[in-house]
Design an enzyme around this catalytic site. Sequence first.
Site, mmCIF file in Angstrom:
data_model
loop_
_atom_site.group_PDB
_atom_site.id
_atom_site.type_symbol
_atom_site.label_atom_id
_atom_site.label_comp_id
_atom_site.label_asym_id
_atom_site.label_seq_id
_atom_site.Cartn_x
_atom_site.Cartn_y
_atom_site.Cartn_z
ATOM 1 N N VAL A 195 21.758 -1.440 -31.207
ATOM 2 C CA VAL A 195 22.029 -0.166 -31.867
ATOM 3 C C VAL A 195 21.023 0.004 -32.994
ATOM 4 O O VAL A 195 21.119 -0.666 -34.026
ATOM 5 C CB VAL A 195 23.476 -0.101 -32.402
ATOM 6 N N THR A 250 16.709 1.577 -33.079
ATOM 7 C CA THR A 250 15.408 1.235 -32.493
ATOM 8 C C THR A 250 14.271 1.538 -33.464
ATOM 9 O O THR A 250 13.181 1.928 -33.064
ATOM 10 C CB THR A 250 15.153 2.026 -31.188
ATOM 11 N N THR A 265 12.075 0.033 -36.970
ATOM 12 C CA THR A 265 11.120 -1.067 -37.120
ATOM 13 C C THR A 265 11.673 -2.377 -36.584
ATOM 14 O O THR A 265 11.054 -3.032 -35.748
ATOM 15 C CB THR A 265 10.785 -1.234 -38.621
ATOM 16 N N VAL A 266 12.846 -2.759 -37.082
ATOM 17 C CA VAL A 266 13.396 -4.066 -36.724
ATOM 18 C C VAL A 266 13.859 -4.067 -35.263
ATOM 19 O O VAL A 266 13.607 -5.024 -34.517
ATOM 20 C CB VAL A 266 14.546 -4.463 -37.665
ATOM 21 N N LYS A 270 22.415 -5.670 -45.085
ATOM 22 C CA LYS A 270 22.775 -6.266 -46.376
ATOM 23 C C LYS A 270 23.829 -5.459 -47.118
ATOM 24 O O LYS A 270 24.726 -6.017 -47.749
ATOM 25 C CB LYS A 270 21.545 -6.451 -47.254
ATOM 26 N N ILE A 278 12.966 -15.335 -43.289
ATOM 27 C CA ILE A 278 13.184 -16.668 -43.867
ATOM 28 C C ILE A 278 14.548 -17.211 -43.462
ATOM 29 O O ILE A 278 15.557 -16.566 -43.725
ATOM 30 C CB ILE A 278 13.122 -16.607 -45.408
ATOM 31 N N ASP A 333 18.661 -3.312 -54.041
ATOM 32 C CA ASP A 333 18.430 -4.054 -52.804
ATOM 33 C C ASP A 333 18.601 -5.558 -53.063
ATOM 34 O O ASP A 333 19.289 -6.261 -52.319
ATOM 35 C CB ASP A 333 17.002 -3.748 -52.311
ATOM 36 N N LYS A 366 21.565 -8.606 -51.807
ATOM 37 C CA LYS A 366 21.172 -9.881 -51.208
ATOM 38 C C LYS A 366 21.733 -11.066 -51.991
ATOM 39 O O LYS A 366 22.202 -12.043 -51.397
ATOM 40 C CB LYS A 366 19.646 -9.941 -51.105
#
Lengths: 427, 427
Positions: free
Chosen positions: B8, B10, B12-13, B103, B134, B199, B203
Amino acid sequence: MAVKIGLVGTGTVGGGCIDIIQKHKDDFLRHFGVDIELARVCSLSPAEAEAHGVGHLFTDNFNNIINDPEIDIVVELIGGTTIARTVVTGALAAGKNVVTANKALMATHGKEVMEAAEAAGKELAFEASVGGGIPIIDPLKHSLIANEITSVMGIVNGTTNYMLTRMADNGLSYEDALHEAQQKGFAEADPTADVGGFDAAAKIAILASIAFNSRVTLDDVFTDGITNISPVDIEAARDMGYVIKLLAIAHRREDGVDVRVHPTMIPTNHQLATVNGVFNAIYVVGDFVGETMFFGEGAGAGAAASAVMGDVLEVARHIQQGVAPIVGCTCTDDLPILPMDELVMRYYLRFSVTDRPGVLETMAGVFARHNISVKSIVQRGRSGAERVDQVVVTHRCRERDIREALEEALALDNVVLDTPSVIRVEE
Amino acid sequence: MAVKIGLVGTGTVGGGCIDIIQKHKDDFLRHFGVDIELARVCSLSPAEAEAHGVGHLFTDNFNNIINDPEIDIVVELIGGTTIARTVVTGALAAGKNVVTANKALMATHGKEVMEAAEAAGKELAFEASVGGGIPIIDPLKHSLIANEITSVMGIVNGTTNYMLTRMADNGLSYEDALHEAQQKGFAEADPTADVGGFDAAAKIAILASIAFNSRVTLDDVFTDGITNISPVDIEAARDMGYVIKLLAIAHRREDGVDVRVHPTMIPTNHQLATVNGVFNAIYVVGDFVGETMFFGEGAGAGAAASAVMGDVLEVARHIQQGVAPIVGCTCTDDLPILPMDELVMRYYLRFSVTDRPGVLETMAGVFARHNISVKSIVQRGRSGAERVDQVVVTHRCRERDIREALEEALALDNVVLDTPSVIRVEE
């Protein structure tokens, strides 16, 4: 019901494991539902067991652990490839899961013990065999598997990294740095395994096997140590914008695996360049993830014990949940190991030569005869009245040509006075 | 039988995930015995699906994925906390495993979605929600669990790290650095989430929850951004032996969790100090492992997709082996969040003040009234004809006292001319 642990070896790392269990047993149960119990401890020294308050669990015969039907996980922390091999294969054959920190065993007999684990349907975990407390084997076997790993490069020997750091930052000679490392307990009385690069070679064999899904053994790794590195080399590197590290290197090339350990010049802005002192770091490049690096303490009781006990807890989780081994051996490919002689890179060479007219011309002639394109020859820091350091930096050339040129140079009469320093360059 | 994936999102990731599957599907089967198949792709843009060669799998309705009985794993990559929340909880309720890079969802509704996963007996994996490619969540949930984690500090926002690096290395102003980051596609047109620290706050909430086994949500995180940082601050930091990074910080204190995001001075020899450009790194301290650090690309299609697909492959392994979720929510404790006002640390403050006699004395008086012990007040780089930068460095003092002193200083008539720069110091 608690998962029962049998510990073989109560030295530094074994002692750390006992400490962790005693301190955090209740936390493991509360946080993760993992109930572990130290059931038996084997060692040559009852005093070591006593010192950690587990004298009542002591045995001096590892068979009392591997044959104990109550024990679920055998933790092998004695090292080496003789008794340790018997303990690991014996424990697996007896239906135990095994956790080990044994790099020599995994780098030499990895195939045998992984197959023994598979035959037994048990787990064999060995995170602590590389990089002390740094999680690196687990990430390579889990988080990073969506990638084709193209490179693994590590500072995986704390002793030599400490020495090189002291030489670079404080101008110590090789001898003084070694002496200090020995005094601080970072180096053994016989430092050969560390300074000769053999410890690092075992570790890169393990990492390369996992990263490239193809078995690499200790014998496959070209190994050169730091014994010929001098402050002159470090100074010359700095002038060129490089630092010198003992790197364990594995690259996936089109035609096979390039794997080696040697003193290496890396640019000062490379992420590995700032890894100093006894710290270790492993730099991994994958085709999707790009560059990653894993940093931490490569040795010491706590760090290695953290890795061992991380494995123990993971295996215990699986036992409690009735889960068979999820990941076994992943060496499914059979990539050739590239011969060192065929590799092509840049070289830094330092010769201690006789300080007289004609020597520079003689040496230049040697390189010319072996098709080595020299970028510069510079005389540096006179090491005595009648000798001078000649620093040669090459363009990209073949290892075999370098080797043959070195042989010819060393055979010259009264020109090269000492073992040259050979440092390969990674860009 | 292949494990079927429903994607679900499409963008960049998501595009990166499709690329990985197409490139490495056969490798996954050969190396790990994991057989995955991309079964369905949901997006608002049929063109994006077409561009990746999966137009035949396209749907614009996510219900066609979460209600498809064939699909085993739903990968949510749309972000945000509205539709994404519906997709994740809906997929779990429909008996799917879920992998997400979200996130905001995890930091805000982590408890709800982890409980939904547990109720469904399914896995919810979210490695890609922090630090891009990472591996950090997996190490915290596996390799490092033998430790009590005492600190997690991260450079977890690539945009701001790029800006601060350009300001430090090339003397760019904040405005020029932001403009450049936007031109290079590292910063959004509205950069608030990045430069405001929000952001990073999401995280660190996620990381702290896992590291301390206690739920920390986005609202718990004190957040300050980099909008007031100027080249003067960076220069002053350098003179003091520090660099300025936007750090996401979580410390386990005796009485609770200290969690915050703000521009921070760290010593130049700290391992995080050399993490530059768009790279991320997370520094973790445990009671046995000591210092560790995990470094890599914090953003970009390949890196994030590597983390997402690492999770997908791990869940697929479990599905193929018939293994129920091995690790679910580990927030078993309920540690208090320490009020920011009560924290004690050192501060760097820069005021743009009127350049006239008496101002220094006035400002010194403000600090004295609030029991703030000042180490130095230095005037630096005149920013205009009638104003000057006044740089104040304090000894350890309480956040509340600093806050109240700032309030008083700002209320003074014609003294402080602009929003001050407040940078906290980590040793």
